[in-house]
Design an enzyme around this catalytic site. Sequence first.
Site, PDB file in Angstrom:
ATOM      1  N   GLN A 185       0.856  -1.201   0.000  1.00 35.05           N
ATOM      2  CA  GLN A 185       0.000   0.000   0.000  1.00 35.05           C
ATOM      3  C   GLN A 185       0.882   1.238   0.000  1.00 35.05           C
ATOM      4  O   GLN A 185       1.715   1.417   0.896  1.00 35.05           O
ATOM      5  CB  GLN A 185      -0.922   0.012   1.226  1.00 35.05           C
ATOM      6  CG  GLN A 185      -1.864   1.217   1.223  1.00 35.05           C
ATOM      7  CD  GLN A 185      -2.801   1.272   2.427  1.00 35.05           C
ATOM      8  OE1 GLN A 185      -2.758   0.402   3.312  1.00 35.05           O
ATOM      9  NE2 GLN A 185      -3.635   2.288   2.468  1.00 35.05           N
ATOM     10  N   SER A 186       0.695   2.087  -1.005  1.00 33.25           N
ATOM     11  CA  SER A 186       1.556   3.261  -1.152  1.00 33.25           C
ATOM     12  C   SER A 186       0.827   4.575  -0.888  1.00 33.25           C
ATOM     13  O   SER A 186       1.472   5.612  -0.742  1.00 33.25           O
ATOM     14  CB  SER A 186       2.169   3.290  -2.559  1.00 33.25           C
ATOM     15  OG  SER A 186       1.165   3.407  -3.540  1.00 33.25           O
ATOM     16  N   HIS A 234      -8.292   2.495  -0.646  1.00 32.44           N
ATOM     17  CA  HIS A 234      -8.663   2.417  -2.058  1.00 32.44           C
ATOM     18  C   HIS A 234      -8.742   0.963  -2.471  1.00 32.44           C
ATOM     19  O   HIS A 234      -7.919   0.139  -2.067  1.00 32.44           O
ATOM     20  CB  HIS A 234      -7.694   3.178  -2.958  1.00 32.44           C
ATOM     21  CG  HIS A 234      -6.245   2.858  -2.713  1.00 32.44           C
ATOM     22  ND1 HIS A 234      -5.558   3.374  -1.632  1.00 32.44           N
ATOM     23  CD2 HIS A 234      -5.377   2.078  -3.384  1.00 32.44           C
ATOM     24  CE1 HIS A 234      -4.311   2.924  -1.665  1.00 32.44           C
ATOM     25  NE2 HIS A 234      -4.183   2.122  -2.717  1.00 32.44           N
TER      26      HIS A 234
HETATM   27  P1  DGP Z   1      -1.459   1.084  -3.748  1.00 32.82           P
HETATM   28  O1  DGP Z   1      -0.063   0.706  -4.186  1.00 32.82           O
HETATM   29  O2  DGP Z   1      -2.364  -0.124  -3.551  1.00 32.82           O
HETATM   30  O3  DGP Z   1      -1.432   2.002  -2.557  1.00 32.82           O
HETATM   31  O4  DGP Z   1      -2.080   1.884  -4.973  1.00 32.82           O
HETATM   32  C1  DGP Z   1      -2.007   3.261  -5.111  1.00 32.82           C
HETATM   33  C2  DGP Z   1      -2.367   3.563  -6.515  1.00 32.82           C
HETATM   34  O5  DGP Z   1      -2.606   4.948  -6.628  1.00 32.82           O
HETATM   35  C3  DGP Z   1      -1.275   3.227  -7.539  1.00 32.82           C
HETATM   36  O6  DGP Z   1      -1.755   2.193  -8.416  1.00 32.82           O
HETATM   37  C4  DGP Z   1      -1.064   4.514  -8.308  1.00 32.82           C
HETATM   38  C5  DGP Z   1      -2.240   5.368  -7.905  1.00 32.82           C
HETATM   39  N1  DGP Z   1      -1.945   6.774  -7.829  1.00 32.82           N
HETATM   40  C6  DGP Z   1      -0.927   7.348  -7.125  1.00 32.82           C
HETATM   41  N2  DGP Z   1      -0.955   8.670  -7.263  1.00 32.82           N
HETATM   42  C7  DGP Z   1      -2.012   8.958  -8.081  1.00 32.82           C
HETATM   43  C8  DGP Z   1      -2.568  10.167  -8.587  1.00 32.82           C
HETATM   44  O7  DGP Z   1      -2.105  11.282  -8.320  1.00 32.82           O
HETATM   45  N3  DGP Z   1      -3.649  10.062  -9.393  1.00 32.82           N
HETATM   46  C9  DGP Z   1      -4.202   8.849  -9.708  1.00 32.82           C
HETATM   47  N4  DGP Z   1      -5.260   8.855 -10.523  1.00 32.82           N
HETATM   48  N5  DGP Z   1      -3.708   7.696  -9.235  1.00 32.82           N
HETATM   49  C10 DGP Z   1      -2.628   7.745  -8.427  1.00 32.82           C
END
Ligand code: DGP
Length: 113
Positions: A93-94, A99
Amino acid sequence: MVEGCLFCRIVGREIPADEVFRTEDMLVFRDISPVAPVHLLVIPLVHHDSLNQLEDGELAGKLLLAAAEAARRENLLTSGYRVVVNTGRDAGQSVGHFHAHVLGGRALEWPPG
Ligand code: DGP
């Protein structure tokens, strides 16, 4: 809204996102770094750090149903799709705002890495 939270800023439209749909409780938008032809994120409007903080069962149910609705809108019901909730460090999780990923549009491998 939590100060410094990226997804809270997307909820507040301070940061633009490609929104698919929004309800009174949640937002569905396209992931900025898609790993499948369809890669959506389903988030609650109210900040929760992760699944660990999501104690409201009604909201949790709505989030899961929103994932299915997103898949329906992207024509994934027949081909199939995956809903993933990475929770915590070992899951990768980043972003610290709950989500659910909705992934589809290609055959997905199992098990995940
Ligand atoms: P996770 O690794 O499960 O925490 O997924 C975080 C997701 O969020 C990763 O697939 C990329 C997405 N993400 C990160 N920053 C942004 C952003 O600024 N806009 C959008 N639409 N997605 C983002």
